[in-house]
Design a protein around this motif. Sequence first.
Motif, short mmCIF file in Angstrom:
data_model
loop_
_atom_site.label_atom_id
_atom_site.label_comp_id
_atom_site.label_asym_id
_atom_site.label_seq_id
_atom_site.Cartn_x
_atom_site.Cartn_y
_atom_site.Cartn_z
N MET A 1 7.34 3.41 7.65
CA MET A 1 7.05 4.83 7.84
C MET A 1 5.90 4.98 8.82
SD MET A 1 5.75 7.64 5.03
CE MET A 1 7.23 7.49 4.05
N PRO A 2 6.02 5.81 9.88
CA PRO A 2 4.93 6.01 10.81
C PRO A 2 3.67 6.50 10.10
CG PRO A 2 6.95 7.01 11.63
CD PRO A 2 7.20 6.60 10.22
N LEU A 3 2.49 6.15 10.66
CA LEU A 3 1.24 6.47 10.00
C LEU A 3 1.06 7.96 9.82
CD1 LEU A 3 -1.41 5.56 8.83
CD2 LEU A 3 -2.37 5.49 11.12
N ASN A 4 1.42 8.78 10.85
CA ASN A 4 1.21 10.22 10.71
C ASN A 4 2.06 10.81 9.58
OD1 ASN A 4 3.61 9.87 12.03
ND2 ASN A 4 3.28 11.49 13.54
N LEU A 5 3.26 10.25 9.38
CA LEU A 5 4.11 10.72 8.27
C LEU A 5 3.51 10.30 6.93
CD1 LEU A 5 6.63 12.21 7.45
CD2 LEU A 5 7.94 10.10 7.75
N SER A 6 2.94 9.09 6.89
CA SER A 6 2.28 8.65 5.67
C SER A 6 1.11 9.54 5.31
CB SER A 6 1.78 7.20 5.82
OG SER A 6 2.85 6.31 5.95
N LEU A 7 0.33 9.94 6.33
CA LEU A 7 -0.81 10.82 6.09
C LEU A 7 -0.36 12.21 5.66
CD1 LEU A 7 -3.14 9.73 9.02
CD2 LEU A 7 -3.31 9.13 6.61
N LEU A 8 0.78 12.66 6.18
CA LEU A 8 1.32 13.93 5.73
C LEU A 8 1.70 13.84 4.26
CD1 LEU A 8 2.40 16.80 6.18
CD2 LEU A 8 4.54 15.79 7.00
N LEU A 9 2.30 12.72 3.89
CA LEU A 9 2.66 12.51 2.48
C LEU A 9 1.41 12.48 1.62
CD1 LEU A 9 4.73 11.87 0.29
CD2 LEU A 9 4.57 9.46 0.94
N LEU A 10 0.33 11.88 2.13
CA LEU A 10 -0.93 11.87 1.40
C LEU A 10 -1.39 13.29 1.09
CD1 LEU A 10 -3.58 10.74 0.31
CD2 LEU A 10 -4.38 10.51 2.66
N GLY A 11 -1.32 14.17 2.10
CA GLY A 11 -1.75 15.54 1.90
C GLY A 11 -0.93 16.26 0.85
N LEU A 12 0.37 16.01 0.84
CA LEU A 12 1.23 16.64 -0.15
C LEU A 12 0.93 16.13 -1.55
CD1 LEU A 12 4.63 16.55 1.79
CD2 LEU A 12 3.18 18.56 1.36
N LEU A 13 0.67 14.80 -1.65
CA LEU A 13 0.39 14.23 -2.96
C LEU A 13 -0.94 14.72 -3.53
CD1 LEU A 13 1.60 10.58 -2.37
CD2 LEU A 13 2.60 12.21 -3.96
N LEU A 14 -1.93 14.90 -2.65
CA LEU A 14 -3.22 15.37 -3.13
C LEU A 14 -3.15 16.79 -3.65
CD1 LEU A 14 -5.63 13.89 -0.44
CD2 LEU A 14 -5.32 13.14 -2.79
N LEU A 225 -2.30 2.76 3.85
CA LEU A 225 -3.28 2.05 3.05
C LEU A 225 -4.10 1.11 3.92
CD1 LEU A 225 -1.06 1.19 -0.06
CD2 LEU A 225 -2.91 2.87 0.03
N SER A 226 -3.45 0.45 4.87
CA SER A 226 -4.16 -0.43 5.80
C SER A 226 -5.15 0.35 6.66
CB SER A 226 -3.16 -1.17 6.69
OG SER A 226 -2.35 -2.05 5.95
N GLU A 227 -4.73 1.52 7.10
CA GLU A 227 -5.62 2.34 7.92
C GLU A 227 -6.84 2.79 7.12
OE1 GLU A 227 -7.34 4.68 10.92
OE2 GLU A 227 -6.01 2.94 10.92
N ARG A 228 -6.64 3.16 5.87
CA ARG A 228 -7.78 3.57 5.05
C ARG A 228 -8.72 2.38 4.81
NH1 ARG A 228 -10.54 6.38 4.41
NH2 ARG A 228 -10.77 7.00 2.23
N LEU A 229 -8.17 1.20 4.61
CA LEU A 229 -9.03 0.02 4.48
C LEU A 229 -9.84 -0.21 5.74
CD1 LEU A 229 -6.83 -2.65 2.63
CD2 LEU A 229 -9.02 -1.72 1.86
N ARG A 230 -9.21 -0.01 6.90
CA ARG A 230 -9.93 -0.17 8.17
C ARG A 230 -11.09 0.82 8.25
NH1 ARG A 230 -10.73 2.06 12.72
NH2 ARG A 230 -9.38 3.84 12.22
N GLN A 231 -10.84 2.07 7.88
CA GLN A 231 -11.88 3.09 7.93
C GLN A 231 -13.03 2.75 6.99
OE1 GLN A 231 -9.68 6.61 6.94
NE2 GLN A 231 -8.64 6.73 8.93
#
Length: 253
Positions: A1-14, A225-231
């Motif tokens: 799943m592309p990162l921007n789509l994953s982040l969109l899913l994050l927003g919906l889940l929150l 999840l990898s991107e958040r670990l990087r941040q």
Amino acid sequence: MPLNLSLLLLGLLLALPASAAKTLVACGHPMYPPLSWAERGELTGIAPHLARRLLGEFGYRLDMRIFGNWERCQLAARQGKVDLIVAAYKTRRREQDFLFSDTPIIADPVVLFTHAGHAMPSGKAPELGGRTLGLLFGDSFGDEFDRLMARHPHVERVSTGEQNFHKLAQGRIDYMPIGLTTGRLQARKLSLTERVFPLDQVLTVERYHLSLPRGSVLAPLLPALSERLRQLTEDKYISHITRYYERRYLDGP
């Protein structure tokens, strides 16, 4: 799943109510401080902390299980009883069964600990021929080291790090490979710093990653999840909690 789509899913889940959060099962190494260890029947440390934080951002709760030893945690994940291993080295054998975050949680310099009877000149490489090495069930220290151990005739495995440290202090084994920070912490906790010590030579530097069984429901979220670990790494957050969990381990029960 592309990162921007994953982040969109994050927003919906929150945006979901807390009652809608799904509970997943996680496990990790029960004796590898400050990364993870069992404390009062609960898995704690850097990796459980990060797993709870990251998965919480995606709307999940984690039920941290302790399966007795590190090998049993990995077996439970292979059998589909676990959705997430909070931290594991990435090896070729494990990649057959697991997916790993691109961003590691921590780097782990691995050394040999030995006992006072094996003092040697600084910088001199140890001679392993004929010597007994102590490992935990499920231990791996990278592909090259695993190949070496598969050929070594004198390897003894036990379930807990405490068993290994006492065997080493008593001279019942000659060497014990372990992460340098983890080994020093456990030696202090067990009051064995006068009897066991690390050799100077670093055997390897391995890295701990979030690990998912292949087919896990979390697999599409792994890039995010990898991107958040990087941040969190760049923000020095992991360094900060590392100091906290080192002290917590030494001050704990």
